[in-house]
Scaffold this motif. Structure first.
Motif, PDB file in Angstrom:
ATOM      1  N   TRP A  37      18.469  -5.898  11.325  1.00  0.00           N
ATOM      2  CA  TRP A  37      17.799  -5.707  10.067  1.00  0.00           C
ATOM      3  C   TRP A  37      16.536  -6.542  10.065  1.00  0.00           C
ATOM      4  CZ3 TRP A  37      16.981  -8.550   5.480  1.00  0.00           C
ATOM      5  CH2 TRP A  37      16.745  -7.774   4.362  1.00  0.00           C
ATOM      6  N   VAL A  38      15.472  -5.996   9.563  1.00  0.00           N
ATOM      7  CA  VAL A  38      14.206  -6.714   9.529  1.00  0.00           C
ATOM      8  C   VAL A  38      13.675  -6.671   8.106  1.00  0.00           C
ATOM      9  CG1 VAL A  38      11.852  -6.804  10.423  1.00  0.00           C
ATOM     10  CG2 VAL A  38      13.698  -6.046  11.907  1.00  0.00           C
ATOM     11  N   ALA A  39      13.211  -7.803   7.613  1.00  0.00           N
ATOM     12  CA  ALA A  39      12.621  -7.869   6.273  1.00  0.00           C
ATOM     13  C   ALA A  39      11.332  -8.672   6.343  1.00  0.00           C
ATOM     14  CB  ALA A  39      13.584  -8.534   5.297  1.00  0.00           C
ATOM     15  N   PHE A  40      10.423  -8.343   5.453  1.00  0.00           N
ATOM     16  CA  PHE A  40       9.164  -9.068   5.390  1.00  0.00           C
ATOM     17  C   PHE A  40       8.990  -9.610   3.985  1.00  0.00           C
ATOM     18  CE2 PHE A  40       8.688  -5.898   8.670  1.00  0.00           C
ATOM     19  CZ  PHE A  40       8.154  -6.627   9.709  1.00  0.00           C
ATOM     20  N   SER A  41       8.624 -10.860   3.885  1.00  0.00           N
ATOM     21  CA  SER A  41       8.391 -11.488   2.599  1.00  0.00           C
ATOM     22  C   SER A  41       7.366 -12.580   2.810  1.00  0.00           C
ATOM     23  CB  SER A  41       9.705 -12.075   2.071  1.00  0.00           C
ATOM     24  OG  SER A  41       9.468 -12.849   0.936  1.00  0.00           O
ATOM     25  N   GLN A  42       6.331 -12.620   1.986  1.00  0.00           N
ATOM     26  CA  GLN A  42       5.269 -13.611   2.137  1.00  0.00           C
ATOM     27  C   GLN A  42       4.720 -13.593   3.554  1.00  0.00           C
ATOM     28  OE1 GLN A  42       7.029 -17.418   1.377  1.00  0.00           O
ATOM     29  NE2 GLN A  42       6.557 -17.304  -0.768  1.00  0.00           N
ATOM     30  N   GLN A  43       4.704 -12.476   4.207  1.00  0.00           N
ATOM     31  CA  GLN A  43       4.269 -12.335   5.589  1.00  0.00           C
ATOM     32  C   GLN A  43       5.257 -12.946   6.579  1.00  0.00           C
ATOM     33  OE1 GLN A  43       0.281 -13.860   5.868  1.00  0.00           O
ATOM     34  NE2 GLN A  43      -0.546 -12.317   4.517  1.00  0.00           N
ATOM     35  N   ASN A  44       6.390 -13.429   6.128  1.00  0.00           N
ATOM     36  CA  ASN A  44       7.417 -13.922   7.036  1.00  0.00           C
ATOM     37  C   ASN A  44       8.190 -12.726   7.580  1.00  0.00           C
ATOM     38  OD1 ASN A  44       6.781 -16.623   6.448  1.00  0.00           O
ATOM     39  ND2 ASN A  44       8.082 -16.581   4.655  1.00  0.00           N
ATOM     40  N   LYS A  45       8.811 -12.897   8.720  1.00  0.00           N
ATOM     41  CA  LYS A  45       9.588 -11.827   9.333  1.00  0.00           C
ATOM     42  C   LYS A  45      11.009 -12.331   9.565  1.00  0.00           C
ATOM     43  CE  LYS A  45       9.717  -8.990  13.489  1.00  0.00           C
ATOM     44  NZ  LYS A  45       9.079  -8.743  14.789  1.00  0.00           N
ATOM     45  N   ILE A  46      11.985 -11.551   9.132  1.00  0.00           N
ATOM     46  CA  ILE A  46      13.394 -11.902   9.313  1.00  0.00           C
ATOM     47  C   ILE A  46      14.055 -10.814  10.150  1.00  0.00           C
ATOM     48  CG2 ILE A  46      15.615 -12.251   8.165  1.00  0.00           C
ATOM     49  CD1 ILE A  46      14.067 -13.231   5.721  1.00  0.00           C
ATOM     50  N   GLU A  47      14.716 -11.233  11.222  1.00  0.00           N
ATOM     51  CA  GLU A  47      15.500 -10.311  12.040  1.00  0.00           C
ATOM     52  C   GLU A  47      16.939 -10.789  12.041  1.00  0.00           C
ATOM     53  OE1 GLU A  47      12.204  -8.801  15.286  1.00  0.00           O
ATOM     54  OE2 GLU A  47      13.701 -10.255  15.927  1.00  0.00           O
ATOM     55  N   ILE A  48      17.845  -9.842  11.861  1.00  0.00           N
ATOM     56  CA  ILE A  48      19.268 -10.176  11.782  1.00  0.00           C
ATOM     57  C   ILE A  48      20.064  -9.262  12.696  1.00  0.00           C
ATOM     58  CG2 ILE A  48      21.315 -10.147  10.291  1.00  0.00           C
ATOM     59  CD1 ILE A  48      19.477 -10.936   7.982  1.00  0.00           C
ATOM     60  N   LYS A  49      20.938  -9.877  13.469  1.00  0.00           N
ATOM     61  CA  LYS A  49      21.971  -9.145  14.198  1.00  0.00           C
ATOM     62  C   LYS A  49      23.283  -9.635  13.620  1.00  0.00           C
ATOM     63  CE  LYS A  49      19.322  -8.622  18.399  1.00  0.00           C
ATOM     64  NZ  LYS A  49      19.199  -8.956  19.813  1.00  0.00           N
ATOM     65  N   ALA A  50      24.102  -8.708  13.156  1.00  0.00           N
ATOM     66  CA  ALA A  50      25.326  -9.104  12.452  1.00  0.00           C
ATOM     67  C   ALA A  50      26.529  -8.347  12.985  1.00  0.00           C
ATOM     68  CB  ALA A  50      25.165  -8.845  10.958  1.00  0.00           C
ATOM     69  N   GLU A  51      27.640  -9.060  13.084  1.00  0.00           N
ATOM     70  CA  GLU A  51      28.921  -8.460  13.416  1.00  0.00           C
ATOM     71  C   GLU A  51      29.828  -8.650  12.202  1.00  0.00           C
ATOM     72  OE1 GLU A  51      30.593  -9.772  17.159  1.00  0.00           O
ATOM     73  OE2 GLU A  51      28.576 -10.150  17.933  1.00  0.00           O
ATOM     74  N   PHE A  52      30.398  -7.557  11.743  1.00  0.00           N
ATOM     75  CA  PHE A  52      31.202  -7.564  10.528  1.00  0.00           C
ATOM     76  C   PHE A  52      32.680  -7.493  10.890  1.00  0.00           C
ATOM     77  CE2 PHE A  52      32.766  -4.813   6.853  1.00  0.00           C
ATOM     78  CZ  PHE A  52      32.991  -5.895   6.042  1.00  0.00           C
ATOM     79  N   TYR A  53      33.468  -8.418  10.321  1.00  0.00           N
ATOM     80  CA  TYR A  53      34.898  -8.493  10.561  1.00  0.00           C
ATOM     81  C   TYR A  53      35.629  -8.271   9.233  1.00  0.00           C
ATOM     82  CZ  TYR A  53      33.391 -10.497  14.976  1.00  0.00           C
ATOM     83  OH  TYR A  53      32.786 -10.689  16.194  1.00  0.00           O
ATOM     84  N   PRO A  54      35.923  -7.012   8.900  1.00  0.00           N
ATOM     85  CA  PRO A  54      36.507  -6.721   7.580  1.00  0.00           C
ATOM     86  C   PRO A  54      37.897  -7.314   7.354  1.00  0.00           C
ATOM     87  CG  PRO A  54      36.430  -4.738   8.936  1.00  0.00           C
ATOM     88  CD  PRO A  54      35.698  -5.801   9.690  1.00  0.00           C
ATOM     89  N   LYS A  55      38.675  -7.517   8.409  1.00  0.00           N
ATOM     90  CA  LYS A  55      40.022  -8.084   8.211  1.00  0.00           C
ATOM     91  C   LYS A  55      39.951  -9.523   7.713  1.00  0.00           C
ATOM     92  CE  LYS A  55      42.578  -5.139  11.315  1.00  0.00           C
ATOM     93  NZ  LYS A  55      43.427  -5.032  12.498  1.00  0.00           N
ATOM     94  N   LYS A  56      38.831 -10.208   8.013  1.00  0.00           N
ATOM     95  CA  LYS A  56      38.646 -11.591   7.583  1.00  0.00           C
ATOM     96  C   LYS A  56      37.584 -11.713   6.485  1.00  0.00           C
ATOM     97  CE  LYS A  56      39.856 -13.682  12.012  1.00  0.00           C
ATOM     98  NZ  LYS A  56      39.414 -14.625  13.041  1.00  0.00           N
ATOM     99  N   ASP A  57      36.962 -10.596   6.100  1.00  0.00           N
ATOM    100  CA  ASP A  57      35.854 -10.599   5.126  1.00  0.00           C
ATOM    101  C   ASP A  57      34.736 -11.530   5.595  1.00  0.00           C
ATOM    102  OD1 ASP A  57      37.350  -8.915   3.434  1.00  0.00           O
ATOM    103  OD2 ASP A  57      38.333 -10.642   2.533  1.00  0.00           O
ATOM    104  N   GLN A  58      34.393 -11.425   6.869  1.00  0.00           N
ATOM    105  CA  GLN A  58      33.391 -12.319   7.447  1.00  0.00           C
ATOM    106  C   GLN A  58      32.305 -11.540   8.187  1.00  0.00           C
ATOM    107  OE1 GLN A  58      35.583 -15.039   9.967  1.00  0.00           O
ATOM    108  NE2 GLN A  58      36.240 -16.275   8.226  1.00  0.00           N
ATOM    109  N   ILE A  59      31.129 -12.167   8.230  1.00  0.00           N
ATOM    110  CA  ILE A  59      30.001 -11.637   8.989  1.00  0.00           C
ATOM    111  C   ILE A  59      29.499 -12.757   9.892  1.00  0.00           C
ATOM    112  CG2 ILE A  59      27.724 -10.571   8.891  1.00  0.00           C
ATOM    113  CD1 ILE A  59      28.296  -9.869   5.947  1.00  0.00           C
ATOM    114  N   LEU A  60      29.424 -12.488  11.179  1.00  0.00           N
ATOM    115  CA  LEU A  60      28.850 -13.423  12.132  1.00  0.00           C
ATOM    116  C   LEU A  60      27.395 -13.012  12.323  1.00  0.00           C
ATOM    117  CD1 LEU A  60      29.302 -15.818  14.028  1.00  0.00           C
ATOM    118  CD2 LEU A  60      29.973 -14.178  15.796  1.00  0.00           C
ATOM    119  N   ILE A  61      26.476 -13.942  12.065  1.00  0.00           N
ATOM    120  CA  ILE A  61      25.053 -13.602  12.005  1.00  0.00           C
ATOM    121  C   ILE A  61      24.255 -14.415  13.012  1.00  0.00           C
ATOM    122  CG2 ILE A  61      23.000 -13.604  10.515  1.00  0.00           C
ATOM    123  CD1 ILE A  61      24.953 -13.285   8.137  1.00  0.00           C
ATOM    124  N   GLN A  62      23.395 -13.720  13.729  1.00  0.00           N
ATOM    125  CA  GLN A  62      22.344 -14.335  14.536  1.00  0.00           C
ATOM    126  C   GLN A  62      21.046 -13.922  13.861  1.00  0.00           C
ATOM    127  OE1 GLN A  62      22.841 -12.809  18.488  1.00  0.00           O
ATOM    128  NE2 GLN A  62      24.323 -14.371  19.015  1.00  0.00           N
TER     129      GLN A  62
END
Length: 167
Positions: free
Chosen positions: A8-33
C-alpha cells in the motif's frame, strides 16, 4: 496462516508511505513492514520527528483515548477484556538503514518521538523503516476494528505527525 499480503502506498505532505502487511485473522494481528520517506517541507531544521501510532491507543486503560472515553462517560474500553484491546509492538525501527532509538511519549502511548542523528534541513529527506505487529481491537470502541462479520480498519498503521511551525 497468512490471509493476505498487500502493498500500500500513500502520500501526505509529499511524504511517501509503503506498507507490506501479512494478516493473521486467527490472532486478529497484522505484521507490518513499513517505509516512510519523510521530506522536511517546513522552514525549520528538524532534530526530531514525531509519529502517530494510533493502534497503540487501544493498549490499555491508561491511554489518552481510554481516559477520554471515561470523561465522556463511556466505560466500555475501561472494562474491556484484554483480548478486546489492541496494541502495536515495534520490533525494529531504523532511519536511513541505521538502527535508531525511539521513545514512546509518557502519558501518550500513541505518539513516538524519533530523535534524528543529524538535523534534517529544509527540503532534505530521510527514510524511516519500521517492522511492527498490530493487534486489531474490537470495533465496539470506535466502530473500527474487529467486527462480528470481519474487519473494518482505519488508522491501523503508523503515520508521520504534521509539522507546521511546531509539532
Amino acid at each position: 496462516m497468512v490471509f493476505f499480503l498487500s502493498q500500500w502506498v500513500a502520500f501526505s505532505q509529499q511524504n511517501k508511505i509503503e506498507i507490506k502487511a501479512e494478516f493473521y485473522p486467527k490472532k486478529d494481528q497484522i505484521l507490518i513492514q513499513q517505509s516512510i520517506k519523510y521530506i522536511n517541507i517546513s522552514d525549520s531544521i528538524l532534530t526530531n520527528i514525531y509519529l502517530h501510532n494510533w493502534p497503540n491507543s487501544f493498549k490499555n486503560r491508561k491511554t489518552p483515548l481510554s481516559k477520554r472515553f471515561v470523561k465522556n462517560f463511556r466505560k466500555d474500553m475501561f472494562f474491556a477484556r484484554d483480548n478486546e484491546l489492541g496494541f502495536s509492538k515495534i520490533n525494529n525501527l531504523s532511519i536511513d538503514f541505521q538502527e535508531s532509538n525511539f521513545e514512546v511519549l509518557k502519558n501518550q502511548q500513541d505518539i513516538i518521538r524519533l530523535p534524528l542523528n543529524e538535523p534534517l534541513q529544509k527540503n532534505d529527506s530521510i527514510t524511516i523503516s519500521i517492522n511492527y505487529l498490530v493487534k486489531i481491537p474490537d470495533d465496539k470502541f470506535t466502530k473500527y476494528g474487529k467486527t462480528k462479520e470481519g474487519y473494518h480498519l482505519r488508522y491501523w498503521y503508523i503515520t508521520p505527525a504534521v509539522y507546521k511551525k511546531g509539532w
